[in-house]
Design a protein around this motif. Structure first.
Motif, PDB file in Angstrom:
ATOM      1  N   THR A 155       0.839  -1.204   0.000  1.00 40.07           N
ATOM      2  CA  THR A 155       0.000   0.000   0.000  1.00 40.07           C
ATOM      3  C   THR A 155       0.870   1.249   0.000  1.00 40.07           C
ATOM      4  O   THR A 155       2.036   1.222   0.417  1.00 40.07           O
ATOM      5  CB  THR A 155      -0.889   0.063   1.263  1.00 40.07           C
ATOM      6  OG1 THR A 155      -0.041   0.127   2.396  1.00 40.07           O
ATOM      7  CG2 THR A 155      -1.818  -1.127   1.358  1.00 40.07           C
ATOM      8  N   VAL A 156       0.290   2.333  -0.449  1.00 38.46           N
ATOM      9  CA  VAL A 156       0.918   3.633  -0.287  1.00 38.46           C
ATOM     10  C   VAL A 156      -0.216   4.633  -0.062  1.00 38.46           C
ATOM     11  O   VAL A 156      -1.333   4.444  -0.563  1.00 38.46           O
ATOM     12  CB  VAL A 156       1.818   3.951  -1.512  1.00 38.46           C
ATOM     13  CG1 VAL A 156       1.001   4.253  -2.740  1.00 38.46           C
ATOM     14  CG2 VAL A 156       2.778   5.065  -1.252  1.00 38.46           C
ATOM     15  N   ILE A 157       0.064   5.650   0.755  1.00 40.58           N
ATOM     16  CA  ILE A 157      -0.958   6.671   1.051  1.00 40.58           C
ATOM     17  C   ILE A 157      -0.347   8.045   0.785  1.00 40.58           C
ATOM     18  O   ILE A 157       0.815   8.284   1.107  1.00 40.58           O
ATOM     19  CB  ILE A 157      -1.400   6.607   2.532  1.00 40.58           C
ATOM     20  CG1 ILE A 157      -2.037   5.243   2.851  1.00 40.58           C
ATOM     21  CG2 ILE A 157      -2.373   7.732   2.878  1.00 40.58           C
ATOM     22  CD1 ILE A 157      -2.447   5.057   4.310  1.00 40.58           C
ATOM     23  N   SER A 158      -1.136   8.932   0.180  1.00 40.85           N
ATOM     24  CA  SER A 158      -0.683  10.326   0.111  1.00 40.85           C
ATOM     25  C   SER A 158      -1.741  11.217   0.732  1.00 40.85           C
ATOM     26  O   SER A 158      -2.940  10.957   0.622  1.00 40.85           O
ATOM     27  CB  SER A 158      -0.369  10.754  -1.324  1.00 40.85           C
ATOM     28  OG  SER A 158      -1.477  10.580  -2.167  1.00 40.85           O
ATOM     29  N   ASN A 159      -1.267  12.250   1.421  1.00 44.90           N
ATOM     30  CA  ASN A 159      -2.156  13.203   2.092  1.00 44.90           C
ATOM     31  C   ASN A 159      -1.892  14.579   1.499  1.00 44.90           C
ATOM     32  O   ASN A 159      -0.798  15.127   1.653  1.00 44.90           O
ATOM     33  CB  ASN A 159      -1.895  13.210   3.601  1.00 44.90           C
ATOM     34  CG  ASN A 159      -2.195  11.865   4.232  1.00 44.90           C
ATOM     35  OD1 ASN A 159      -1.368  10.947   4.194  1.00 44.90           O
ATOM     36  ND2 ASN A 159      -3.384  11.723   4.770  1.00 44.90           N
TER      37      ASN A 159
END
Ligand code: NAD
Ligand code: TDX
Length: 348
Positions: free
Chosen positions: A178-182
């Motif tokens: 997974t990868v998350i960007s905010n």
């Protein structure tokens, strides 16, 4: 492996820019746009790619578990970029449960569909697009870092924070990549006119009042939507699995200053006398629980992956105003409900 990317929320504001970028930049990828077409989703945003051979659209709700699994099977989905969400803070204040359903349960449904379909989780990426609002409000200065503790303050940010936690939990528990960007506040073409910038442009055009919440002292960091899409492209291809990346424009503005700037630009473009539109500014009751300031430190993304914003705010806001002024029919259709008829005529 040939990439078949499921982009959720592709008919919305940011999603449509991501879909357009991926469809045209990567003709060898299959791009599947999954969207239930709520009030915020509009297939007109995708006119320039709808006839491209590598683009597909599926009208499916994130709450439709079977529908999600069927899409993974039908397109042999290899990766996900998840943008579909209820996105407006004011709506979350009047109807929090809608945000829990789409943003929390919908995200978990999507994670489950991916987990059940992907045989070796190592071979696939689940990219979750999130917001800086999960970090809460910066009342005493400083910037949000990827390590800043979560402190969501609105039902919207609480639902996005929850979805971020579920994505991390699936990485930790099941080994999902997974990868998350905010990201900070986006602006640009195709944004629904409930959000501050398009709402003001639309209201100035129609000589309606400009509602500024509280004293207009709240601060947001603004990024042009195509720069966000470019960041998502870089992170999708080069981001490290398990990581979080903050995306922002180093571009803080008080709301009242943005509204005043829009008045000046619109007066110039409409040939009004200076000061005409400013008279429309009306200070109204503050948003409940209104976060004072958001500001993103995007150094990690800049240093590790070489992304930076390409557009100065002055240029981006001119482009945005020009887009809304020359796309009157888009504005009319999203505000009138005609869009539903358009959808029926074209797709049902
Ligand atoms: P948007 O409201 O313009 O679009 C959301 C899209 O999701 C719409 O096309 C809608 O039809 C679709 N959708 C909503 N509920 C759905 C459901 N149950 N099933 C399937 N599709 C559904 O939103 P946006 O501003 O483009 O934001 C996109 C994403 O980026 C969101 O996850 C948001 O939290 C995040 N984000 C937005 C901003 C911003 O400034 N707008 C900033 C940072 C992060
Ligand atoms: O009429 C208005 N008057 C006003 O003063 C509106 C609609 C907003 N505001 C204020 C509230 C905020 O301080 O302007 C600021 C920006 O408001 P919005 O455009 O509603 O954006 P915000 O609440 O900051 O959230 C946005 O950025 C982060 C998006 O809607 C989120 O989806 C994203 O995660």
């Amino acid at each position: 492996m040939q990439k078949s990317i499921l982009i959720t929320g592709g008919a919305g504001f940011i999603g449509s820019h991501v879909v357009k970028l991926f469809v045209s930049k990567y003709p060898n990828y299959t791009i599947v746009n999954l969207d239930s077409l709520t009030y915020a989703g509009n297939l007109e945003n995708l006119k320039e790619v709808e006839n491209k051979g590598n683009y597909y659209f599926e009208k499916i709700d994130l709450l439709d578990e079977k529908g999600l699994v069927d899409v993974f099977k039908k397109y042999q989905v290899t990766d996900v970029i998840h943008l579909a969400a209820e996105s407006h803070v004011d709506r979350s204040i009047s109807d929090p449960l809608a945000f829990v359903k789409t943003n929390v349960i919908g995200t978990v449904n999507l994670l489950n569909a991916a987990k059940s379909f992907w045989e070796d989780l190592e071979d696939h990426l689940f990219y979750h697009v999130s917001t800086d609002e999960v970090y809460g409000s910066l009342d005493d200065g400083g910037f949000f870092l990827e390590t800043t503790a979560y402190d969501p303050q609105s039902p919207y940010s609480a639902s996005k924070a929850s979805s971020d936690h579920f994505v991390r939990a699936y990485a930790n528990t099941y080994g999902m990549k997974t990868v998350i960007s905010n990201c900070s506040n986006n602006y640009g073409p195709n944004q629904f006119p409930e959000k501050l910038i398009p709402l003001c442009i639309n209201n100035i055009k129609n000589q309606k009042s400009l509602p500024v919440y509280g004293k207009g002292e709240n601060v947001r960091d603004w990024l042009y939507v195509e720069d966000h899409a470019a960041a998502i492209d870089v992170i999708f291809h080069e981001g490290k699995s398990g990581e979080t990346y903050n995306i922002g424009g180093w571009n803080e503005w008080k709301n009242i200053d943005i509204v005043t700037l829009l008045c000046e630009i619109m007066d110039r473009k409409l040939g009004n006398e200076k000061g005409t539109s400013e008279k429309l500014i009306t200070f109204v009751k503050d948003r409940a629980g209104h976060d004072l300031r958001y500001a993103i430190d995007a150094s990690k993304l800049e240093k590790e992956l070489g992304w930076k914003p390409s557009l100065q705010f002055e240029e981006g806001i001119e482009k945005t105003v020009d887009w809304y002024l020359s796309n009157e029919s888009w504005l009319k259709s999203v505000t009138s409900g005609d869009y539903q008829n358009y959808y029926k005529e074209h797709y049902e």
